[in-house]
Design an enzyme around this catalytic site. Structure first.
Site, PDB file in Angstrom:
ATOM      1  N   GLU A  17      31.600   8.644  99.666  1.00  0.00           N
ATOM      2  CA  GLU A  17      33.015   8.292  99.530  1.00  0.00           C
ATOM      3  C   GLU A  17      33.737   9.103  98.442  1.00  0.00           C
ATOM      4  O   GLU A  17      34.180   8.568  97.418  1.00  0.00           O
ATOM      5  CB  GLU A  17      33.158   6.790  99.296  1.00  0.00           C
ATOM      6  N   GLU A  39      27.655   5.011 107.152  1.00  0.00           N
ATOM      7  CA  GLU A  39      27.684   3.683 106.516  1.00  0.00           C
ATOM      8  C   GLU A  39      28.737   2.782 107.128  1.00  0.00           C
ATOM      9  O   GLU A  39      29.863   3.204 107.411  1.00  0.00           O
ATOM     10  CB  GLU A  39      27.984   3.801 105.013  1.00  0.00           C
TER      11      GLU A  39
END
Length: 477
Positions: free
Chosen positions: A225, A328
């Site tokens: 991220e 994810e």
């Protein structure tokens, strides 16, 4: 503190691709079903036979499978073994531990996971922040994975043994604090330019250490991220910064070691900005040559919008030589009263079908196991997992998400080819894969409040099938 240092190994092979003519004629369809408000959980409910196709009518609901049209090769489905998963796992007795490992990694008695993610040192789903070196050690002379040997590595080894090998990739949440401009592993910050090479060397140390433990590392993502400033471990990379780190440091470092088989995966963040990241990195040939493909998550709905499935399709269309990997996803905002909340399972089914139909080669859930509080998590970011363990009673709780994932992972095996599949009504979602052993798997999902009778049409053959309300089916034929 200034930064500065240098740097080979084996790997896991993907199964051969399915490559054959397929005919449904004379085939039997095994129908496996999971449905809300029933006791059906990956339950084989019937065997059906094909008959000759008749022209489908507008009033009928149909699923069309065209075996002559094939697409990406499937590498696997799995989840992440984090510190939280492993710490929870080792609070259970041996029999319950075996139950969990079998449930996930056995092809016969479980759902046959074949893919695994783990973290490079700590993330939010750890009991504390830590790295593998002493703070300030830019030479990495103190590098040690000793902490991982307590819980995480033993659990990973048990998973690999049960699965008879797993395609394993690893992701960092943050470099050590001294390598960042905010001198903090948490709260974002950026990697200092003078620490690009020491950080590339850190990846190498990690891979070598894990492979010495008998855990082959198939690939890495550059940064989890990279556009999110989190209260937990995080680090910001602009598209240009990630491009330059790969082009000037990580890629050449792997190349010097002869690690062309180690996959470098970019982005590892939500679908919303993935097209921009692809454009910046893939349009630079010196960076792109090192990159296997792009990882992505599903949390773009944090803004209140809907999932951006078409962005996956767009990247696949624009850069067909690059791979796509879902790295994810989880249902967040843990609530113990919602462990059997059916829409959580449907979230998985919807995403997996769309992502596969848009070109994704593999799909990785987040934590495979969490405790009764949705943790442990050192910043209180508690979430759902497909399986929870009540560490007070020692019981495992299997949620709808586990079964929805299982409808894909148990039946679609590495090396399968996705096959053209479409539906005649928006009430159903569907995808199909042809396995290397010649079996076709068509997954059909019904998230409506009504049971639906639909036709499955394959080549010149058809079958009539009923799917309950809020259900998912795997058709194996």
């Amino acid at each position: 503190m200034s930064c500065n240092k240098k740097l080979k190994d084996n790997n896991l092979s993907i199964q051969p691709e399915a490559n054959m003519e397929f005919s449904a004629k004379g085939k039997t369809i095994s129908v496996y079903t999971t449905a809300d408000s029933t006791n059906l959980r990956l339950t084989k409910i019937e065997n059906l036979t094909f008959s000759e196709t008749k022209q489908p009518k507008e009033k009928e609901i149909s699923v069309f499978v065209e075996p002559k049209k094939t697409f990406q090769t499937f590498i696997g489905i799995g989840g992440a073994i984090t510190d939280a998963s492993a710490e929870t796992f080792y609070k259970l007795d041996t029999e319950t531990q075996d139950q969990l490992i079998t449930a996930y990694y056995s092809k016969d008695k479980g759902i046959g996971y074949s893919l695994m993610r783990t973290t490079i040192h700590s993330c939010d789903f750890s009991s504390e922040s830590y790295t593998y070196i002493k703070e300030g050690d830019s030479t990495l002379s103190t590098f040690s994975i000793e902490k991982d040997r307590q819980y995480r590595i033993p659990m990973i080894k048990r998973a690999i043994q049960k699965a008879n090998g797993l395609v394993t990739f690893a992701s960092p949440w943050s470099p050590p604090a001294f390598m960042k401009n905010n001198n903090d592993m948490l709260h974002g910050g950026i990697l200092l330019p003078e620490c690009y090479q020491p950080w590339a060397n850190y990846f190498v140390k990690f891979i070598k250490a894990y492979e010495k433990e008998g855990i082959p590392i198939w690939g890495i993502t550059v940064q989890n991220e990279p556009m999110a400033i989190q209260t937990w471990e995080s680090c910001i990379y602009t598209a240009e910064a990630e491009r330059d780190f790969i082009k000037n440091n990580l890629g050449p470092t792997f190349k010097k070691l002869g690690w062309s088989d180690k996959k470098i995966i970019v982005w590892d963040h939500n679908r919303d900005l993935m097209t921009h990241r692809a454009n910046v990195i893939y349009n630079d040939p010196e960076a792109s040559k090192y990159v296997w493909g792009m990882g992505f998550h599903w949390y773009e709905t944090w803004s209140g919008g809907k999932p951006m499935f078409d962005n996956v399709k767009r990247v696949n269309e624009d850069y067909p030589s690059k791979k796509l990997l879902f790295t994810e996803g989880c249902n967040d905002k843990f609530d113990a009263n919602k462990l059997q909340f059916w829409p959580n399972g449907e979230h998985y089914g919807e995403s997996m079908i769309h992502d596969f139909n848009n070109g994704t080669v593999g799909w990785t859930d987040w934590n495979i196991l969490l405790d009764q509080n949705g943790g442990p998590n050192h910043v209180g970011n508690f979430c759902f997992a497909p399986v929870h363990a009540n560490t007070n009673t020692g019981e495992l709780i299997f949620t709808p998400s586990y079964y929805y994932i299982g409808h894909f992972s148990k039946f679609i095996r590495p090396g399968a080819k996705r096959v053209s599949t479409s539906v005649s009504r928006s009430v159903l979602l569907s995808t199909s894969f042809l396995n290397t052993d010649g079996t076709m798997v068509t997954v059909v999902m019904n998230s409506s409040d009504q049971k639906i009778v639909y036709k499955l049409l394959v080549n010149d053959e058809q079958a009539l099938i009923e799917i309950p309300a809020h259900a998912i089916q795997s058709l194996v034929y």
